[in-house]
Design an enzyme around this catalytic site. Structure first.
Site, mmCIF file in Angstrom:
data_model
loop_
_atom_site.group_PDB
_atom_site.id
_atom_site.type_symbol
_atom_site.label_atom_id
_atom_site.label_comp_id
_atom_site.label_asym_id
_atom_site.label_seq_id
_atom_site.Cartn_x
_atom_site.Cartn_y
_atom_site.Cartn_z
ATOM 1 N N HIS A 91 0.829 -1.216 0.000
ATOM 2 C CA HIS A 91 0.000 0.000 0.000
ATOM 3 C C HIS A 91 0.862 1.264 0.000
ATOM 4 O O HIS A 91 0.365 2.336 -0.316
ATOM 5 C CB HIS A 91 -1.056 -0.028 1.101
ATOM 6 C CG HIS A 91 -0.588 0.230 2.495
ATOM 7 N ND1 HIS A 91 -0.257 -0.773 3.379
ATOM 8 C CD2 HIS A 91 -0.419 1.381 3.171
ATOM 9 C CE1 HIS A 91 0.086 -0.244 4.543
ATOM 10 N NE2 HIS A 91 0.006 1.063 4.446
ATOM 11 N N ASP A 227 1.374 -7.695 2.102
ATOM 12 C CA ASP A 227 1.423 -6.247 1.906
ATOM 13 C C ASP A 227 2.864 -5.758 1.748
ATOM 14 O O ASP A 227 3.409 -5.091 2.634
ATOM 15 C CB ASP A 227 0.722 -5.550 3.080
ATOM 16 C CG ASP A 227 0.317 -4.118 2.744
ATOM 17 O OD1 ASP A 227 0.867 -3.571 1.771
ATOM 18 O OD2 ASP A 227 -0.536 -3.561 3.451
ATOM 19 N N SER A 655 3.963 2.365 8.258
ATOM 20 C CA SER A 655 3.722 1.344 7.244
ATOM 21 C C SER A 655 4.997 1.061 6.480
ATOM 22 O O SER A 655 5.615 1.980 5.956
ATOM 23 C CB SER A 655 2.657 1.815 6.265
ATOM 24 O OG SER A 655 1.400 1.715 6.855
HETATM 25 N N1 ARG Z 1 -4.560 0.406 7.282
HETATM 26 C C1 ARG Z 1 -3.277 0.412 6.681
HETATM 27 C C2 ARG Z 1 -2.501 1.648 7.045
HETATM 28 O O1 ARG Z 1 -3.053 2.703 7.225
HETATM 29 C C3 ARG Z 1 -3.355 0.359 5.208
HETATM 30 C C4 ARG Z 1 -3.750 -0.938 4.721
HETATM 31 C C5 ARG Z 1 -3.923 -0.957 3.239
HETATM 32 N N2 ARG Z 1 -4.721 -2.093 2.882
HETATM 33 C C6 ARG Z 1 -5.996 -1.993 2.509
HETATM 34 N N3 ARG Z 1 -6.687 -3.065 2.352
HETATM 35 N N4 ARG Z 1 -6.547 -0.825 2.289
HETATM 36 O O2 ARG Z 1 -1.304 1.613 7.115
#
Ligand code: ARG
Length: 720
Positions: A91, A227, A655
């Protein structure tokens, strides 16, 4: 008896493993954290992590940014080879992967792997910062400040001394520097980074793996997502940072992380280093109320409308789906966050916790006349600031979410400021040609990911939301105009906009550039909407300036008072996009009564979750084949571990951060947090908060067996 009691308490505190709150500053680890970390199993020293005189783990930790704002790190990553190979989240690479995708080469759908360095794809504008060193400059800055200054004077002083400090430290070097305030402006630190500007895409799995589970699984455990994406940092031939050039060479890092394929078990030590974006742990009950009832509530409601419009458009054709993939994902991410955060804040009674802290603070203040003189009005001031600001804060949130929901008017205003020159007789033909070129470039970038129908629909829906939800005295001109001229029919307005504005499609805009009729500009509906949007924005900041200052000053004094109240406590500053370390361990948890969540998931769970093709739980055929063969060695035996959880203290921006074991080897990449503790950015949830990580074994297995990218496997140091 007494002795027994003490022993019992000691045992108790051992068994109730206390998770450690804190995104710690690297230069303070030796003083504040290393003893505790070693007690928990860390085998290296503070100097192995960060030392001004020699390379350490910090030299492998990367903050990803954009050329315009390189210090505002949107994600983290870590170097995993002597050739500058960088691991981050899927992401985090999403925007880059999307930008290289088209209907012909859909790297989002199919994945991308560079089997040789020549195939790696450049990403102009992406930056990678590596910390050189940091320094506490609090005394130097604070010497010039006092409590009687206005906030504006204070900011001017801080900016000027910061500029001097940065200049002294960077002069004659390749470094970029930044002075960042900590603890709500009570302390100041200088950060010196080397910022690399040539960052190329190396690999990414298909999004059915990299984003497996989609929005349904986002912010959730148990999770089964690959991811990750891979990049490579390039430098000039002499090793210095440089813009893209074909003569650039792969970065020779001072340190890179060996990648562990040995696996993890419950209770293992884990530390995470990266660039957390924002936390608000010291906010007051009044700030919290604003976050819940204004920021989160409005963001969630408006984005629900916005996402529906985008989804409708994306379902129509593949081109639109690719164009809006990245916009949709980032909108949906904090849409769900806002909802889950409000839920968790209520569930965990965060308001009650805040009020309890304020009560203790007030008692402490009232116990001493000197404290009363300094801190006596702090909480009242903050309360008053928020109360006075309420309606404006609501309008501001709707400006950000609803008025800035569509895009053509924002582009129109940016471009529109250059357009009058094209008709100005005093501007030379050469200058005009240059302006035209610049506008064409801007347009190409903008329209690449723009769909007229989707944007017109966003205007119709979101401008109406603003009209319906915000007090009439805070309506921008354009809303009044629509209500008058179109009798409040927002669909009609959007239709007219779509057919008449030169900004609603690329052809119309390019045709306008060829034969500019600047008189048309002021009347253009998109331009009018854009101008009106900016005017409203400026008005709102002017109206709220004084209230903002009250809150900022109040927050600063509140935190200073809290720190004075408990001088022995090791205080950790809020996240602010600077490099931090958090330590903790691998561990299961109980999200609610009678439910137990194990600390890892396996590939079998991916197969269990499989859903229809094209949906959030699609499993690619090749992954199913490989699963059936159970060929996991050397990354697994009977099963392949996919994701695991730790109790580290992280937030957005982290992230892609490396999860590092007691030996300093990479065991995972952090990519999410759990919904049950989504309040954690405001109040750390000791027993509930988990950090969701990709297991390096799943990452290695995909690169090796799924992608067959032996070139990448061979350049890593894999610990078996
Ligand atoms: N919630 C994660 C973050 O803010 C992002 C995950 C991305 N994946 C998704 N399915 N949207 O770091």
């Amino acid at each position: 008896m007494k002795k027994l009691l003490i022993i019992t308490i000691a045992l108790l505190s051992l068994s109730v493993a206390r998770a450690d709150e804190g995104m710690w500053l690297l230069s303070k680890i030796k003083q504040l954290n290393i003893d505790k970390m070693q007690e928990m199993g860390f085998k290296l020293t503070a100097e192995d992590i960060y030392d001004v005189n020699k390379p350490g783990i910090k030299d492998a930790i990367v903050g990803l940014g954009n050329a315009g704002r390189p210090f505002r790190h949107f994600c983290s990553g870590e170097i995993i080879s002597p050739n500058g190979l960088l691991l981050t989240n899927h992401h985090c690479g999403f925007g880059a992967i999307q930008s290289h995708s088209s209907v012909e080469h859909d790297y989002l759908a199919d994945g991308f792997w560079a089997y040789k360095m020549e195939d790696e794809l450049t990403n102009p504008g992406v930056t990678a910062s590596i910390l050189e060193r940091m320094e506490d400059v609090t005394e130097r800055v604070n010497a010039l400040l006092n409590d009687n200054m206005s906030e504006m004077d204070r900011n001017i002083v801080i900016d000027s001394i910061s500029a001097v400090i940065v200049k002294e430290a960077t002069q004659g070097t390749q470094l970029s520097g930044q002075v960042q305030e900590m603890f709500e402006g009570n302390q100041f630190f200088l950060f010196l980074y080397t910022i690399y500007k040539d960052v190329r895409l190396v690999g990414a799995p298909p999004q059915s793996m990299g984003k497996f589970g989609g929005d349904t699984d986002n912010w959730m455990w148990p999770r089964h997502t690959a991811d990750f994406s891979m990049f490579r940092i390039y430098t000039a031939p002499d090793g210095s940072p440089a813009e893209y050039s074909k003569d650039n060479i792969p970065l020779k890092p001072k340190h890179y992380l060996p990648v562990s394929a040995k696996g993890i078990k419950d209770g293992d030590f884990a530390m995470i280093m990266g660039f957390p974006g924002t936390t608000d742990r010291y906010t007051t009950s009044y700030g919290l109320e604003n976050t819940m009832d204004v920021t989160n509530d409005i963001r969630y409601k408006v984005r629900t409308v916005k996402l529906e419009v985008m989804r409708e458009g994306m379902e129509k054709d593949q081109k639109t789906r690719i164009q809006y993939a990245s916009k949709y994902a980032s909108c949906a991410n904090y849409w769900k966050y806002s909802f889950e955060q409000n839920k968790a804040l209520k569930q965990l009674n965060t308001m009650g916790n805040k009020q309890a802290i304020e009560k203790r603070f007030t008692e402490w203040v009232n116990a001493d006349p000197a404290r009363k003189a300094t801190y006596g009005n702090v909480l009242n001031d903050i309360q008053k600031g928020y109360a006075d600001m309420r309606n404006y804060a609501v309008a501001t949130a709707y400006v950000q979410e609803a008025l800035a929901g569509p895009e053509a008017h924002l582009f129109a205003y940016r471009a529109g400021r250059m357009i009058p020159d094209l008709c100005d007789k005093t501007v030379t033909p050469e200058e005009k040609a240059e302006i035209k070129e610049a506008l064409k470039e801007m347009a190409k970038a903008f329209y690449k990911d723009f769909n007229t129908e989707v944007d017109a629909k966003l205007f119709a829906k979101l401008f109406k939301v603003y009209n319906d939800k915000v007090d009439a005295d805070l309506h921008p001109d354009i809303i009044d105009f629509i209500n008058k001229k179109f009798k409040g029919d927002y669909d009609k307005f959007a239709n007219q906009l779509k057919t008449s504005s030169i900004f609603m499609n690329e052809e119309a805009f390019m045709a306008f550039l060829e034969k500019p009729d600047c008189k048309k500009l002021e009347k253009d509906l998109a331009y009018r909407a854009g101008k009106s949007f900016y005017e409203m924005w400026i008005k709102l900041s002017a109206y709220t300036g004084e209230m903002q200052e009250k809150i900022t000053k109040g927050d600063r004094l509140f935190v200073r008072g809290l720190m004075e109240m408990e001088p022995e406590k090791a205080w950790a500053p809020n996240a602010n996009s600077t490099i931090r370390l958090t330590y903790g361990k691998v561990g299961s948890y109980k999200p609610r009564d009678a439910v137990f969540y194990d600390y890892y998931t396996t590939l079998a769970g991916v197969i269990e979750k499989e859903g229809p093709k094209g949906g959030e739980f699609e499993v690619p055929a090749r992954l199913k084949e490989l699963y059936a063969q159970k060929d996991f060695a050397p990354y697994g035996n009977e099963y392949l571990s996919v994701n695991f959880i730790t109790d580290n203290d992280i937030t957005g921006g982290n992230s892609g951060s490396g999860v590092i074991n007691a030996e300093g080897h990479l065991i995972g990449t952090a990519f999410d947090g759990n919904s049950e503790a989504m309040s954690g950015d405001i109040d750390f949830e000791e027993n509930l908060q988990r950090c969701i990580n990709l297991d390096t074994r799943y990452f290695l297995w995909i690169v090796d067996k799924y992608a067959g990218a032996k070139n990448l496997i061979n350049e890593m140091t894999i610990i078996k």
